[in-house]
Design a protein around this motif. Structure first.
Motif, PDB file in Angstrom:
ATOM      1  N   GLN B  94       0.827  -1.195   0.000  1.00 46.09           N
ATOM      2  CA  GLN B  94       0.000   0.000   0.000  1.00 46.09           C
ATOM      3  C   GLN B  94       0.866   1.250   0.000  1.00 46.09           C
ATOM      4  OE1 GLN B  94      -2.714   0.426   3.324  1.00 46.09           O
ATOM      5  NE2 GLN B  94      -4.135   1.588   2.048  1.00 46.09           N
ATOM      6  N   ARG B  95       0.477   2.227  -0.814  1.00 45.45           N
ATOM      7  CA  ARG B  95       1.228   3.467  -0.893  1.00 45.45           C
ATOM      8  C   ARG B  95       1.058   4.236   0.409  1.00 45.45           C
ATOM      9  NH1 ARG B  95       1.414   5.983  -6.411  1.00 45.45           N
ATOM     10  NH2 ARG B  95       1.348   7.840  -5.119  1.00 45.45           N
ATOM     11  N   LYS B  98      -1.440   7.221   0.320  1.00 40.25           N
ATOM     12  CA  LYS B  98      -2.860   6.825   0.330  1.00 40.25           C
ATOM     13  C   LYS B  98      -3.275   6.360   1.717  1.00 40.25           C
ATOM     14  CE  LYS B  98      -5.021   4.853  -3.250  1.00 40.25           C
ATOM     15  NZ  LYS B  98      -5.325   3.952  -4.380  1.00 40.25           N
ATOM     16  N   ARG B 101      -3.754   9.343   4.068  1.00 36.32           N
ATOM     17  CA  ARG B 101      -5.014  10.054   3.814  1.00 36.32           C
ATOM     18  C   ARG B 101      -6.183   9.295   4.412  1.00 36.32           C
ATOM     19  NH1 ARG B 101      -3.627  11.616  -1.254  1.00 36.32           N
ATOM     20  NH2 ARG B 101      -4.419   9.679  -2.131  1.00 36.32           N
ATOM     21  N   HIS B 102      -6.192   7.983   4.173  1.00 34.60           N
ATOM     22  CA  HIS B 102      -7.300   7.146   4.648  1.00 34.60           C
ATOM     23  C   HIS B 102      -7.367   7.097   6.174  1.00 34.60           C
ATOM     24  CE1 HIS B 102     -10.369   4.093   4.394  1.00 34.60           C
ATOM     25  NE2 HIS B 102      -9.654   3.256   5.120  1.00 34.60           N
ATOM     26  N   SER B 168     -13.800   4.220   0.108  1.00 35.26           N
ATOM     27  CA  SER B 168     -12.508   4.911   0.221  1.00 35.26           C
ATOM     28  C   SER B 168     -12.676   6.125   1.121  1.00 35.26           C
ATOM     29  CB  SER B 168     -12.010   5.319  -1.158  1.00 35.26           C
ATOM     30  OG  SER B 168     -13.005   6.088  -1.811  1.00 35.26           O
TER      31      SER B 168
END
Lengths: 119, 559
Positions: B94-95, B98, B101-102, B168
């Protein structure tokens, strides 16, 4: 009497083997796999298949898991082949045997054609 | 032993030494923790929370992988009267941007008074916590260091958990789960599956989504049965390990989304199953996303010769807003498909897999756009009432999303029909699709298209099940050159194997609310009725660039 190197693919064949493994797992129909192909954008890899690919390559080449920071830099096929070639050169990975590549291919109901090494 | 209702903390009082959780460690080893040992660790966590001043009304965010520590963090919170919120650590590949942010979104909604982490999950959340003005994370080992176990478990009351709905970041909402709701749903599931402590279970599902947490881990522990727990990565690496475990330990209960069955079928050939047997499996619950009858049949074909009983496959339907389970196929029935016999138009005649009957205490009603109940065989929206339905979301969002909780009723935003009392789920009503068990909302794709240069007011995305297939529809207002390719790329990447369709409409052809938001449900109905103001044409599926394309790219893009 076999030497330890018997049956291991040549260093120059590594990129071709990596592309073969990617082609086994790529979700999108790709007649061929090129260094420029972006795994997600061009080949349709998602979170599940990226992990599947990572494990297949780790197992085949005896690699350690990459850190998330490193993983972020591995976007294209060329990034992957470069990463693995460097790991092998550093001794952090091993050349696989032809037998191991065939076994992995058989798991995906495919075969590996060593003649395709002459790129 | 007979199936019975069981209090959430009874397993701690019983402190069984001969049953417990078996955690997969390394490639082939298992680490057994008896329920007695897990109980002690949970009571230490409960005491530790209290020592830190946490009490009723406080919330602990638990960011740990499935492990003894995770189990203790959860049940320790239940016992201490602290609300538990399970948040996923970053998964492999996983980046980091990202994830940041999540997790910032989830922490911002939950505003935890304490965050408990593993060694791996602590660093990625430091920044997000600091940006929110929240205290830094505490490692689980630090939390319980020196803590003496609390004298005994307290039965929880009030809000025991905060669950996040699928979606998301920005689209995932917090659902408070009361002790009564959790108790009711676990009891209802145990009753449905006729599950007692003598029947082992297995799971590879993540413990940060309702199916893996409530359906698998909590069910196992509260029932007091032996549980075999793998990480999702373990399953992806070797689905054969998962199947071997079922065979060797005569596992009785399992659960996974449809894509898990599809993965097993893809990775495992008949020649790899050897002497493995699956006669022991009484239930394999399939849920969390649309169920594909071809995948079910392929799975039966693969494992049937090794003793899998087709009647053990139990399609189910649920929602985080209803704690987890809403309906499921009863044991010893056998799954089936059906078509809606009162379909309003030709495009709604595709078959759907039956998800069984509402669970104990739950009422399911299918309603039309006006909220009026529709007759059997007619497609409408699923609404749910019962003791496991939440009373609301943590923050009322400004939007009016398709899934709503009002006055004790869950309006799911999912389309289905009833036939002979059985619920046949079709999919959403235009606003989303489950992909690999995760919700993708149409609105998030519209944002992605906007980032690629297609103006928001000139495009609308509809997502749902059409003709039995997951489908993405892009409606362009006066389509410009290049838009189809962008849409193909964005939707193709996000929606896996969904069919992709484009419709070019004239100015004013996109139905919007007075504030300019797309009226997706109306447009989805128009799409099904073939009354959109343009002709649907297939969007080309994204293909890997050919050698000629790549040469062209190489020549035009500076290296």
């Amino acid at each position: 009497m076999s030497t330890p190197d018997t049956g291991l693919v040549a260093v120059t064949s590594i990129p071709s083997v990596v592309r073969h493994v990617i082609q086994l797992i790529t979700p999108r129909q790709a007649g061929f796999v090129a260094d420029e192909h972006d795994l997600v954008g061009d080949l349709g890899f998602d979170s599940l298949t990226l992990v599947e690919l990572a494990f297949a390559l780790e197992d085949l080449f005896g690699l350690d898991a990459v850190t998330p920071e490193r993983a972020m830099t591995l976007r294209t096929v060329g990034d992957i082949t470069g990463h693995i070639a460097a790991a092998i050169a550093d001794g952090a990975g091993q050349r696989p045997s032809a037998e191991a590549i065939q076994a992995l291919s058989a798991q995906y109901r495919r075969t590996w054609n060593p003649e395709k090494l002459a790129d | 032993m007979t199936t019975s209702d069981r209090d959430l903390m009874r397993w701690i009082e019983e402190s069984a030494t001969d049953r417990g959780l078996h955690f997969a460690v390394t490639r082939d080893e298992w680490h057994f923790w008896s329920y007695e040992r897990l109980a002690q660790l949970s009571l230490r966590a409960a005491a530790a929370y209290r020592d830190r001043g946490l009490a009723d009304g406080n919330l602990v965010a638990i960011i740990q992988r499935s492990s003894p520590g995770f189990t203790a963090s959860m049940f320790g919170a239940f016992s201490a009267g602290v609300t538990a919120c399970s948040i996923a650590p970053p998964f492999a590949m996983q980046r980091t941007d990202k994830y940041a942010r999540h997790v910032t979104h989830l922490l911002g909604v939950s505003r935890p008074d304490l965050v408990v982490c593993d060694a791996d999950s602590a660093d990625p959340v430091r920044g997000p916590l600091a940006s929110l003005g929240l205290a830094p994370p505490v490692l689980f080992d630090e939390l319980v260091a020196g803590a003496e176990p609390a004298a005994g478990p307290r039965e929880p009351s009030g809000t025991v958990m905060l669950q996040f709905t699928s979606g998301s970041s920005g689209f995932s909402r917090g659902v408070p789960v009361s002790a009564g709701a959790l108790q009711a749903n676990l009891d209802a599931m145990r009753h449905w599956l006729d599950w007692d402590a003598s029947q082992p279970g297995i799971s590879w599902l993540p413990v940060h989504h309702d199916m893996g947490l409530v359906g698998c881990l909590l069910n196992l522990v509260v029932t007091g049965a032996d549980g075999y727990l793998l990480q999702p990565d373990d399953f992806i690496r070797s689905p054969l390990r998962y199947l071997t475990c079922i065979s060797e330990n005569k596992v009785a209960h399992a659960a996974m989304p449809n894509f898990g069955l599809a993965y097993i079928v893809r990775r495992i050939g008949p020649d790899q199953l050897g002497e493995l047997r699956f006669d022991s499996l009484r239930s394999l619950v399939v849920g969390a996303e649309r169920i594909d009858s071809r995948v079910m049949r392929a799975f039966e074909e693969l494992l049937g010769p090794h003793g899998l009983d087709p009647q053990s496959l139990l399609p189910s339907y649920g929602s985080a807003e209803a704690t987890l389970a809403i309906a499921g196929l009863p044991l010893r029935t056998g799954w089936r498909t059906a078509v809606p016999r009162r379909a309003a138009n030709a495009s709604e005649t595709a078959e759907a897999v039956g998800c069984g009957l509402p669970l104990r205490g739950i009422t399911v009603t299918i309603v039309d756009e006006n909220g009026t109940q529709v007759p059997d065989g007619q497609i409408g929206e699923i609404t749910v009432t019962g003791p496991s339905v939440a009373t609301g979301y943590v923050q009322a969002s400004g939007e009016s999303p398709s899934t709503r909780l009002t006055g004790g009723t869950l309006h799911t935003g999912d389309a289905a029909f009833l036939e002979g009392g059985e619920l046949f789920v079709i999919g959403r009503l235009g606003d989303g699709l489950k992909v690999r068990g995760q919700m993708v909302f149409a609105e998030s794709l519209e944002l992605a298209l906007a980032e690629r240069g297609i103006p928001g007011r000139r495009v609308a995305v509809l997502l749902g099940t059409h003709d039995g297939q997951p489908t993405g529809v892009v409606i362009f207002e006066n389509e410009q050159e290049g838009w189809a390719a962008i849409a193909s790329d964005v939707l193709g990447t996000a929606l896996a194997d969904a069919g992709l369709i484009a419709v070019n409409v004239p100015r004013g052809g996109i139905a919007v609310t007075s504030s300019g938001k797309p009226r997706r449900r109306v447009m989805w109905r128009d799409f099904l009725d073939s009354s959109l103001r343009g002709d649907p044409t297939p969007l080309p599926a994204p293909v890997a660039p050919s050698p000629a394309d790549l040469r062209r790219i190489r020549e035009t893009v500076p290296q």
